[in-house]
Scaffold this motif. Structure first.
Motif, PDB file in Angstrom:
ATOM      1  N   THR A 139      56.290  29.784  46.222  1.00 24.18           N
ATOM      2  CA  THR A 139      57.276  31.111  45.717  1.00 24.18           C
ATOM      3  C   THR A 139      56.316  32.108  45.250  1.00 24.18           C
ATOM      4  OG1 THR A 139      58.801  29.380  44.966  1.00 24.18           O
ATOM      5  CG2 THR A 139      59.088  31.520  44.219  1.00 24.18           C
ATOM      6  N   GLU A 140      57.091  33.463  45.691  1.00 24.51           N
ATOM      7  CA  GLU A 140      56.498  34.790  45.447  1.00 24.51           C
ATOM      8  C   GLU A 140      57.192  35.465  44.811  1.00 24.51           C
ATOM      9  OE1 GLU A 140      53.907  36.451  48.789  1.00 24.51           O
ATOM     10  OE2 GLU A 140      54.824  34.517  49.956  1.00 24.51           O
ATOM     11  N   ALA A 141      56.704  36.459  43.964  1.00 18.98           N
ATOM     12  CA  ALA A 141      57.606  37.236  43.227  1.00 18.98           C
ATOM     13  C   ALA A 141      56.778  38.443  42.481  1.00 18.98           C
ATOM     14  CB  ALA A 141      58.621  36.583  42.114  1.00 18.98           C
ATOM     15  N   PHE A 142      57.458  39.617  41.957  1.00 14.50           N
ATOM     16  CA  PHE A 142      56.812  40.335  41.144  1.00 14.50           C
ATOM     17  C   PHE A 142      57.147  39.647  39.666  1.00 14.50           C
ATOM     18  CE2 PHE A 142      57.071  43.410  44.580  1.00 14.50           C
ATOM     19  CZ  PHE A 142      55.736  44.172  44.405  1.00 14.50           C
ATOM     20  N   VAL A 143      56.140  39.793  38.720  1.00 15.27           N
ATOM     21  CA  VAL A 143      55.950  39.236  37.646  1.00 15.27           C
ATOM     22  C   VAL A 143      55.774  40.461  36.487  1.00 15.27           C
ATOM     23  CG1 VAL A 143      55.468  37.611  35.993  1.00 15.27           C
ATOM     24  CG2 VAL A 143      55.902  36.907  38.330  1.00 15.27           C
ATOM     25  N   THR A 144      56.750  40.590  35.528  1.00 19.82           N
ATOM     26  CA  THR A 144      56.346  41.837  34.572  1.00 19.82           C
ATOM     27  C   THR A 144      55.139  41.269  33.766  1.00 19.82           C
ATOM     28  OG1 THR A 144      58.789  42.230  34.260  1.00 19.82           O
ATOM     29  CG2 THR A 144      57.154  43.072  32.635  1.00 19.82           C
ATOM     30  N   VAL A 145      54.372  42.133  33.315  1.00 24.85           N
ATOM     31  CA  VAL A 145      53.291  42.003  32.296  1.00 24.85           C
ATOM     32  C   VAL A 145      53.391  43.062  31.010  1.00 24.85           C
ATOM     33  CG1 VAL A 145      51.378  40.762  33.906  1.00 24.85           C
ATOM     34  CG2 VAL A 145      51.701  43.458  33.519  1.00 24.85           C
ATOM     35  N   ASP A 146      52.519  42.970  30.108  1.00 25.49           N
ATOM     36  CA  ASP A 146      52.724  43.997  28.871  1.00 25.49           C
ATOM     37  C   ASP A 146      52.476  45.152  29.497  1.00 25.49           C
ATOM     38  OD1 ASP A 146      51.613  45.436  26.711  1.00 25.49           O
ATOM     39  OD2 ASP A 146      52.733  43.812  25.653  1.00 25.49           O
ATOM     40  N   ASN A 147      53.314  46.230  28.958  1.00 26.62           N
ATOM     41  CA  ASN A 147      53.238  47.511  29.675  1.00 26.62           C
ATOM     42  C   ASN A 147      52.057  48.362  28.786  1.00 26.62           C
ATOM     43  OD1 ASN A 147      53.963  49.784  31.123  1.00 26.62           O
ATOM     44  ND2 ASN A 147      55.190  50.775  29.372  1.00 26.62           N
ATOM     45  N   THR A 148      51.674  47.963  27.497  1.00 23.80           N
ATOM     46  CA  THR A 148      50.791  48.784  26.739  1.00 23.80           C
ATOM     47  C   THR A 148      49.187  48.316  26.982  1.00 23.80           C
ATOM     48  OG1 THR A 148      51.126  47.348  24.865  1.00 23.80           O
ATOM     49  CG2 THR A 148      52.460  49.420  25.129  1.00 23.80           C
ATOM     50  N   GLU A 179      44.747  48.618  37.552  1.00 30.48           N
ATOM     51  CA  GLU A 179      43.771  47.274  36.946  1.00 30.48           C
ATOM     52  C   GLU A 179      44.189  46.328  37.705  1.00 30.48           C
ATOM     53  OE1 GLU A 179      42.929  49.260  32.441  1.00 30.48           O
ATOM     54  OE2 GLU A 179      44.266  47.469  32.771  1.00 30.48           O
ATOM     55  N   THR A 180      43.256  45.062  37.621  1.00 35.50           N
ATOM     56  CA  THR A 180      43.719  43.830  38.015  1.00 35.50           C
ATOM     57  C   THR A 180      43.575  42.671  37.015  1.00 35.50           C
ATOM     58  OG1 THR A 180      41.099  43.606  38.533  1.00 35.50           O
ATOM     59  CG2 THR A 180      42.444  44.806  40.426  1.00 35.50           C
ATOM     60  N   LEU A 181      44.134  41.699  37.481  1.00 36.41           N
ATOM     61  CA  LEU A 181      44.078  40.558  36.708  1.00 36.41           C
ATOM     62  C   LEU A 181      43.515  39.301  37.702  1.00 36.41           C
ATOM     63  CD1 LEU A 181      47.485  40.193  35.063  1.00 36.41           C
ATOM     64  CD2 LEU A 181      45.623  40.927  34.050  1.00 36.41           C
ATOM     65  N   ASN A 182      42.689  38.533  37.037  1.00 37.80           N
ATOM     66  CA  ASN A 182      41.738  37.519  37.889  1.00 37.80           C
ATOM     67  C   ASN A 182      42.461  36.243  37.554  1.00 37.80           C
ATOM     68  OD1 ASN A 182      39.803  39.356  38.828  1.00 37.80           O
ATOM     69  ND2 ASN A 182      38.927  39.422  36.874  1.00 37.80           N
ATOM     70  N   MET A 195      42.856  37.812  42.769  1.00 37.92           N
ATOM     71  CA  MET A 195      42.986  38.676  42.210  1.00 37.92           C
ATOM     72  C   MET A 195      44.403  39.458  42.559  1.00 37.92           C
ATOM     73  SD  MET A 195      40.537  42.427  42.042  1.00 37.92           S
ATOM     74  CE  MET A 195      39.039  41.210  41.688  1.00 37.92           C
ATOM     75  N   VAL A 196      44.710  40.116  41.507  1.00 35.75           N
ATOM     76  CA  VAL A 196      46.070  40.807  41.590  1.00 35.75           C
ATOM     77  C   VAL A 196      46.186  42.114  40.869  1.00 35.75           C
ATOM     78  CG1 VAL A 196      47.573  38.793  41.913  1.00 35.75           C
ATOM     79  CG2 VAL A 196      47.450  39.504  39.649  1.00 35.75           C
ATOM     80  N   THR A 197      46.700  43.131  41.568  1.00 34.82           N
ATOM     81  CA  THR A 197      46.654  44.711  41.134  1.00 34.82           C
ATOM     82  C   THR A 197      48.082  44.955  40.204  1.00 34.82           C
ATOM     83  OG1 THR A 197      45.344  45.268  43.104  1.00 34.82           O
ATOM     84  CG2 THR A 197      46.600  46.789  41.904  1.00 34.82           C
ATOM     85  N   ILE A 198      47.796  45.486  39.046  1.00 40.09           N
ATOM     86  CA  ILE A 198      48.909  45.971  38.236  1.00 40.09           C
ATOM     87  C   ILE A 198      49.558  47.135  38.932  1.00 40.09           C
ATOM     88  CG2 ILE A 198      49.471  46.617  35.973  1.00 40.09           C
ATOM     89  CD1 ILE A 198      47.201  45.046  34.907  1.00 40.09           C
ATOM     90  N   GLU A 199      50.670  47.192  38.987  1.00 37.89           N
ATOM     91  CA  GLU A 199      51.758  48.235  39.289  1.00 37.89           C
ATOM     92  C   GLU A 199      52.766  48.543  38.510  1.00 37.89           C
ATOM     93  OE1 GLU A 199      53.201  47.398  43.450  1.00 37.89           O
ATOM     94  OE2 GLU A 199      51.877  45.705  43.858  1.00 37.89           O
ATOM     95  N   SER A 200      53.182  49.917  38.748  1.00 39.75           N
ATOM     96  CA  SER A 200      54.078  50.347  37.659  1.00 39.75           C
ATOM     97  C   SER A 200      55.480  50.096  38.274  1.00 39.75           C
ATOM     98  CB  SER A 200      53.939  52.029  37.729  1.00 39.75           C
ATOM     99  OG  SER A 200      52.600  52.286  37.320  1.00 39.75           O
ATOM    100  N   ARG A 201      55.991  48.868  37.809  1.00 36.38           N
ATOM    101  CA  ARG A 201      57.001  48.472  38.092  1.00 36.38           C
ATOM    102  C   ARG A 201      57.599  47.691  36.879  1.00 36.38           C
ATOM    103  NH1 ARG A 201      57.957  47.856  44.146  1.00 36.38           N
ATOM    104  NH2 ARG A 201      55.915  48.255  45.030  1.00 36.38           N
ATOM    105  N   ASN A 202      58.922  48.078  36.401  1.00 28.14           N
ATOM    106  CA  ASN A 202      59.586  47.460  35.207  1.00 28.14           C
ATOM    107  C   ASN A 202      58.594  47.547  34.017  1.00 28.14           C
ATOM    108  OD1 ASN A 202      61.779  46.196  34.119  1.00 28.14           O
ATOM    109  ND2 ASN A 202      60.738  44.099  34.172  1.00 28.14           N
TER     110      ASN A 202
END
Length: 622
Positions: free
Chosen positions: A564-573, A579-582, A598-605
């Protein structure tokens, strides 16, 4: 009846051996294993001594990674259901589940390497005190006849002390299951069994070594004891006083007060501990005696904590007195964070912990049910995550648990929430065991693995026996087998859980961090928490653990058939776009599936990342 014999071993809390052990311990605090700083840092493992190990399992490694030839061979797929090939054999296998299988304390010691390599740091051992000798069904240890002795089925008190010392040498704490609410079936009522009706019933007498109620219901004369006194009445001798027992018959209504406080626990006889009100409480002689007993076992065996059985049936007053007494004594021997965990059924678990001074409760009701149902896609994730709170002032009064006040596990030996329909998590033949254990280990609470879950045991049936399979095989082995053991360190779940437990020890976030269930989106625009629609919920379920300025993002996939794939929210601050998460953990992927390292943080939600999770799988990004 023959008289003139004497009891062997300690028979009274006034015996010099008992008194000196209790007293001298506070003078030798440097000899005792210190408590952990925080119990939420620990990974628990729960086992029943009778069902775990005899020490005779072949092709297993000890604590030094060495093996020696043994008599019990490892389980192979072809051994599945080898014990039920005929109706007669199936009946033998089923009946074997109700009686002793002969696991021992020495057997547990022989598997400390297995336990440590799984990632366990604290071992919870089911009760080991001497049972009523005529009760062949008391393999579980909850029918105590002598609180000062270890049952010979399990070994000796020296074996207990040796096991604890060996566990400590491996960096493993030891929590022992104890009982105060009741004894075993040590006396009989006149006219036969009684049901609670609010009155006291007359007693025929204490049971002798044959089980007959032939001994007067009064303290035994130490100079004129019955034949085989060790297997008569109840010990220590202080508990032979008439006022020890409520004598009000067996509980029928498990939620009616005072019935559930004063009634017998089925055939097990209720011990009078004192009134329920903690503010006006006065302990009974029996409670004072049992407090001395459990001080003794702390001092003798160097224990690190107790799991207290049937706390609901003890009441607030006795439980608070016990907690205060044992915490103070443990502190006097250098154990400042001695762990007291209560088994609290019903709807007052949270209130019981707050009122009595228990350090934590077992999450055996709605907590376990929701932890079980979430990975299977049977409930909305919020139903589980809403059971917890991130700070003492949040959700106050809503019975939401803090991280260090609740022990969570997907399987256990009772499964009270399922009634008489007992089943382990993997009983449906699904492939979600790893995801469930990962959710358990990496979300709030003190995680506990029930023995065999790490090997995907699948027991199910109409009584507790079916979820208490013998890990060493015996005549009641898992997967309807016999004569084969299950200490398989090469199994996928064992290997992966070991990796996840090591990460939990490495990252403070996974042990002490705040927790947030995360919104997801398939298109990057419309975000929301995963919801349960008709049928199974097949979705990514993601949550963050945040400690100080670090966030770890965890996610399971409740779809057992496809990634399964999806966008997942992370902390905005805490993060900036770009930036990336490993990926620091991913469960095994199949069919060539590649999980991004590695995944890249995007400005979504606010901020979000695109996650991919294997079928029935688990990932962690940091």
């Amino acid at each position: 009846m023959t008289f003139g014999v004497r009891a062997t071993g300690p028979s009274s809390v006034r015996d010099s051996d008992i008194r000196e052990t209790i007293t001298n311990a506070s003078l030798e605090t440097n000899h005792y294993h210190s408590s952990p700083t925080a119990w939420e840092d620990q990974q628990l493992y729960f086992l029943l001594p009778d069902r775990f190990s005899t020490g005779e399992e072949d092709d297993t490694l000890d604590s030094a990674n060495k093996s020696s030839p043994r008599s019990i061979q490892p389980f192979a797929p072809s051994d599945r259901e080898n014990a039920i090939t005929s109706p007669e054999d199936a009946e033998i296998w089923r009946d074997s589940g109700t009686i002793f299988q002969n696991g021992t304390l020495r057997g547990i010691k022989s598997k400390l390497g297995y336990i440590k390599r799984l990632g366990v740091t604290a071992l919870w051992i089911g009760p080991i005190f001497k049972q009523v000798s005529t009760d062949k069904y008391s393999y579980h240890g909850y029918a105590v006849q002598d609180f000062l002795k270890v049952d010979p089925h399990f070994g000796s008190r020296e074996d207990l002390r040796d096991l604890v010392q060996s566990a400590h040498a491996q960096g493993i704490y030891v929590i022992l299951d104890i009982i105060l609410n009741h004894s075993g079936d040590v006396f009989a009522y006149k006219g036969g069994d009684k049901q609670w009706s609010g009155q006291k019933f007359h007693v025929d007498g204490f049971r002798d070594a044959t089980g007959a109620p032939s001994i007067p219901f009064a303290p035994l004369d130490p100079d004129n004891l019955p034949e085989d006194p060790n297997n008569c009445a109840i010990w220590p001798s202080e508990l032979q006083d008439v006022g020890t027992f409520t004598c009000e018959g067996a509980i029928s209504n498990w939620n009616y007060e005072p019935e559930f406080l004063n009634g017998d626990f089925m055939s097990y006889k209720d011990i009078a501990l004192g009134g329920n009100d903690p503010d006006t409480f006065e302990p009974t002689h029996a409670l004072r005696t049992l407090c001395q007993v459990y001080k003794y076992w702390i001092a003798y065996a160097d224990l690190d904590g107790y799991r207290i059985d049937t706390v609901k049936h003890m009441g607030f007053g006795p439980t608070r007195y016990l907690c205060t007494t044992l915490h103070e004594y443990a502190s006097s021997v250098g154990k400042d964070n001695f762990f007291l965990v209560g088994e609290v059924t019903g709807d007052k678990a949270f209130e019981t912990v707050e009122t009595t001074g228990l350090d934590a409760a077992l999450g055996i009701g709605n907590v376990q049910e929701r932890l079980w149902r979430l990975p299977k896609g049977d409930i909305a994730p919020s139903e589980y995550f809403d059971l917890f709170r991130n700070a003492t002032f949040l959700k106050r009064g809503l019975n939401a648990w803090m991280r260090n006040k609740i022990i969570t596990m997907i399987d256990d030996h009772d499964q009270v929430w399922r009634g008489n329909d007992k089943a382990r998590f993997c009983s449906d033949g699904g492939d979600l065991g790893l995801a469930a254990l990962a959710l358990n280990i990496c979300s709030l609470g003190i995680p506990c693995i029930y023995y065999g879950t790490e090997q995907a045991f699948d027991g199910q049936g109409g009584s507790d026996r079916y979820i208490r399979e013998a890990m060493f095989g015996g005549s009641f082995g898992a997967f309807r087998s016999r004569g084969r053991h299950f200490f398989n360190e090469s199994s996928v779940i064992y290997q992966e859980i070991s990796k996840i437990c090591r990460l939990r020890q490495q990252y403070t976030c996974l042990r002490r961090g705040r927790q947030y269930l995360r919104e997801i989106s398939s298109n990057g625009k419309d975000f929301g928490l995963p919801q349960k629609l008709p049928g199974k919920m097949k979705s990514i379920v993601a949550w963050s653990r945040i400690f100080a300025d670090q966030e770890l993002l965890c996610a399971i996939n409740t779809d057992p058939d496809a990634p399964t794939e999806a966008f997942v929210t992370v902390d905005n601050t805490l993060h900036a776009s770009g930036e990336t998460l490993n990926c620091i953990y991913q469960s095994p992927a199949r069919n060539g599936l590649v999980i991004p390292g590695m995944v890249t943080i995007e400005s979504r939600n606010g901020k979000a990342v695109w996650l991919k999770v294997p079928r029935a799988g688990f990932v962690i990004y940091a």
